[in-house]
Design a protein around this motif. Structure first.
Motif, PDB file in Angstrom:
ATOM      1  N   MET A 235       0.823  -1.199   0.000  1.00  0.00           N
ATOM      2  CA  MET A 235       0.000   0.000   0.000  1.00  0.00           C
ATOM      3  C   MET A 235       0.864   1.259   0.000  1.00  0.00           C
ATOM      4  N   ARG A 236       1.969   1.217   0.729  1.00  0.00           N
ATOM      5  CA  ARG A 236       2.855   2.373   0.764  1.00  0.00           C
ATOM      6  C   ARG A 236       3.482   2.631  -0.602  1.00  0.00           C
ATOM      7  N   LEU A 237       3.881   1.561  -1.281  1.00  0.00           N
ATOM      8  CA  LEU A 237       4.507   1.724  -2.589  1.00  0.00           C
ATOM      9  C   LEU A 237       3.511   2.269  -3.606  1.00  0.00           C
ATOM     10  N   ILE A 238       2.261   1.812  -3.517  1.00  0.00           N
ATOM     11  CA  ILE A 238       1.227   2.330  -4.418  1.00  0.00           C
ATOM     12  C   ILE A 238       1.046   3.830  -4.188  1.00  0.00           C
ATOM     13  N   ALA A 239       0.958   4.232  -2.914  1.00  0.00           N
ATOM     14  CA  ALA A 239       0.766   5.648  -2.587  1.00  0.00           C
ATOM     15  C   ALA A 239       1.958   6.478  -3.045  1.00  0.00           C
ATOM     16  N   GLN A 240       3.168   5.975  -2.811  1.00  0.00           N
ATOM     17  CA  GLN A 240       4.377   6.695  -3.200  1.00  0.00           C
ATOM     18  C   GLN A 240       4.485   6.819  -4.716  1.00  0.00           C
ATOM     19  N   THR A 241       4.140   5.740  -5.414  1.00  0.00           N
ATOM     20  CA  THR A 241       4.210   5.754  -6.875  1.00  0.00           C
ATOM     21  C   THR A 241       3.237   6.770  -7.454  1.00  0.00           C
ATOM     22  N   LEU A 242       1.997   6.758  -6.952  1.00  0.00           N
ATOM     23  CA  LEU A 242       0.997   7.691  -7.454  1.00  0.00           C
ATOM     24  C   LEU A 242       1.393   9.132  -7.156  1.00  0.00           C
ATOM     25  N   ALA A 243       1.818   9.389  -5.925  1.00  0.00           N
ATOM     26  CA  ALA A 243       2.153  10.756  -5.532  1.00  0.00           C
ATOM     27  C   ALA A 243       3.356  11.277  -6.311  1.00  0.00           C
ATOM     28  N   SER A 244       4.402  10.445  -6.443  1.00  0.00           N
ATOM     29  CA  SER A 244       5.595  10.900  -7.163  1.00  0.00           C
ATOM     30  C   SER A 244       5.291  11.120  -8.641  1.00  0.00           C
ATOM     31  N   SER A 245       4.444  10.274  -9.224  1.00  0.00           N
ATOM     32  CA  SER A 245       4.080  10.441 -10.639  1.00  0.00           C
ATOM     33  C   SER A 245       3.302  11.732 -10.850  1.00  0.00           C
ATOM     34  N   VAL A 246       2.386  12.035  -9.924  1.00  0.00           N
ATOM     35  CA  VAL A 246       1.595  13.263 -10.038  1.00  0.00           C
ATOM     36  C   VAL A 246       2.497  14.487  -9.938  1.00  0.00           C
ATOM     37  N   VAL A 247       3.423  14.480  -8.968  1.00  0.00           N
ATOM     38  CA  VAL A 247       4.314  15.633  -8.780  1.00  0.00           C
ATOM     39  C   VAL A 247       5.199  15.824 -10.005  1.00  0.00           C
ATOM     40  N   ILE A 248       5.818  14.751 -10.501  1.00  0.00           N
ATOM     41  CA  ILE A 248       6.710  14.874 -11.656  1.00  0.00           C
ATOM     42  C   ILE A 248       5.933  15.268 -12.904  1.00  0.00           C
ATOM     43  N   SER A 249       4.730  14.721 -13.076  1.00  0.00           N
ATOM     44  CA  SER A 249       3.911  15.107 -14.233  1.00  0.00           C
ATOM     45  C   SER A 249       3.507  16.576 -14.155  1.00  0.00           C
ATOM     46  N   TYR A 250       3.237  17.052 -12.934  1.00  0.00           N
ATOM     47  CA  TYR A 250       2.867  18.462 -12.763  1.00  0.00           C
ATOM     48  C   TYR A 250       4.041  19.372 -13.125  1.00  0.00           C
ATOM     49  N   LEU A 251       5.255  18.972 -12.741  1.00  0.00           N
ATOM     50  CA  LEU A 251       6.429  19.800 -12.984  1.00  0.00           C
ATOM     51  C   LEU A 251       6.877  19.771 -14.440  1.00  0.00           C
ATOM     52  N   PHE A 252       6.759  18.592 -15.094  1.00  0.00           N
ATOM     53  CA  PHE A 252       7.304  18.430 -16.441  1.00  0.00           C
ATOM     54  C   PHE A 252       6.231  18.080 -17.470  1.00  0.00           C
ATOM     55  N   GLY A 253       4.962  18.139 -17.079  1.00  0.00           N
ATOM     56  CA  GLY A 253       3.901  17.672 -17.972  1.00  0.00           C
ATOM     57  C   GLY A 253       3.715  18.499 -19.218  1.00  0.00           C
ATOM     58  N   ASP A 254       4.137  19.772 -19.207  1.00  0.00           N
ATOM     59  CA  ASP A 254       3.947  20.610 -20.383  1.00  0.00           C
ATOM     60  C   ASP A 254       5.166  20.599 -21.294  1.00  0.00           C
TER      61      ASP A 254
END
Length: 335
Positions: A235-254
């Protein structure tokens, strides 16, 4: 109070432009066009947020567009005390830029290193057990239909391991109904063992063969897998994966091209480092349990040496693998 500057006017309905004189007055914008003054109230004009030293475009109520050079006075007149005005001031301030270059990486490091993992720990404890059971059952079913096959070990051998394992669970005071093992044959997966979030531990025939039937060494591997369950690593890895993906996509998504490739690689590296931390936690859990059983870490070190013989480590493994380097794990067990 009045501020005077030169600008360029693009009249409505025309692609032509003309130079104009602009006066920024208290609550009023005045534009001199061909010896004629045009006045607009401050509330009737609008402009996108300031961006560093980029020129400002002012949309006039008649549909015209006024292009003026950026300055502190222009930004102050257009934006007042808005957050965008304060950000624009920072973007044009040398020390503000230097500070952001230093503080932004430190903030991101703290977010990925401490913030997201801490959030994941909290998230893991709020997942209902019913959901964990359902997810585990579906995962095992999917694996059975894809890469896992029925075990080829005879029933006597399986029962021998089961009895040894139940005795281990009993001696450690763990709930016997929660932890049970299942054997599978897996040519593609090879020597492996993994724990599902509900406590089911799957052992491949190939791992039993690699460890040459040594129950004590296999026991050390299984205790490592229990560590994953006890600390809710799935469960921790799922949460970490989702959160890190969202943050990186927000920073570099454009961004595109190489930037997209960099963002994808960054996500992989971040997730692998998270996973390595969880593996260390499971390793140390297993070593503590072995100590409770009156054993040292040698059995765990032997298991890691067996696995290391299958895939010699490279210098890139530390960053690209989801597990710590086997040599480091062996040294940690023997210490």
């Amino acid at each position: 109070m009045r501020h005077e500057l030169q600008g360029t006017l693009y009249p409505p309905g025309s692609s032509a432009s003309c130079p104009v004189l602009v006066h920024l007055c208290e609550g009023e914008l005045r534009v001199l066009v061909s010896d004629s003054w045009h006045s607009y109230t401050k509330q009737s004009v609008s402009s996108p947020a300031a961006l560093g030293r980029m020129p400002r475009d002012i949309k006039l109520p008649d549909g015209g567009l006024l292009h003026v050079p950026a300055s502190a006075e222009v930004n102050r007149w257009l934006d007042g005390q808005k957050l965008s005005a304060r950000l624009a001031a920072l973007e044009t301030n040398r020390w503000g830029v230097i500070a952001s270059l230093v503080l932004a990486p430190l903030f991101l490091f703290g977010l990925f290193k401490f913030g997201i993992p801490a959030m994941a720990v909290s998230f893991a404890h709020y997942v209902p057990q019913a959901y964990i059971n359902t997810a585990s059952e579906h995962t095992l079913l999917a694996l059975d239909e894809s890469i896992l096959e029925p075990s080829q070990l005879n029933q006597a051998t399986q029962q021998e391991y089961l009895t040894y394992w139940q005795n281990t669970v009993s001696r450690l005071g763990l709930p016997p109904s929660r932890y049970h093992i299942q054997f599978r044959h897996a040519e593609k997966l090879g020597p492996n063992a993994f724990a599902l979030p509900n406590g089911t531990i799957v052992i491949t025939d190939q791992l039993v063969a690699l460890l040459e039937g040594d129950k004590q060494v296999l026991q050390a591997v299984l205790l490592h897998e229990i560590g994953h369950v006890e600390h809710r690593h799935s469960m921790r890895l799922i949460a970490q994966t989702l959160a890190s993906s969202v943050v990186i996509s927000y920073l570099f998504g454009d961004m595109s091209g190489m930037a997209d490739l960099f963002a994808g690689a960054s996500t992989t590296l971040v997730q692998n480092q998270f996973s390595q931390d969880l593996e260390w936690e499971a390793d140390n859990y297993a070593l503590v349990q072995l100590d409770k059983l009156g054993q040292d870490g040698e059995s765990f070190a032997l298991a890691m040496e067996k696995l290391a013989s299958l895939a010699p480590a490279s210098s890139m493994e530390r960053w690209l693998s989801s597990h710590p380097m086997l040599k480091d794990r062996i040294d940690n067990a023997r210490r």
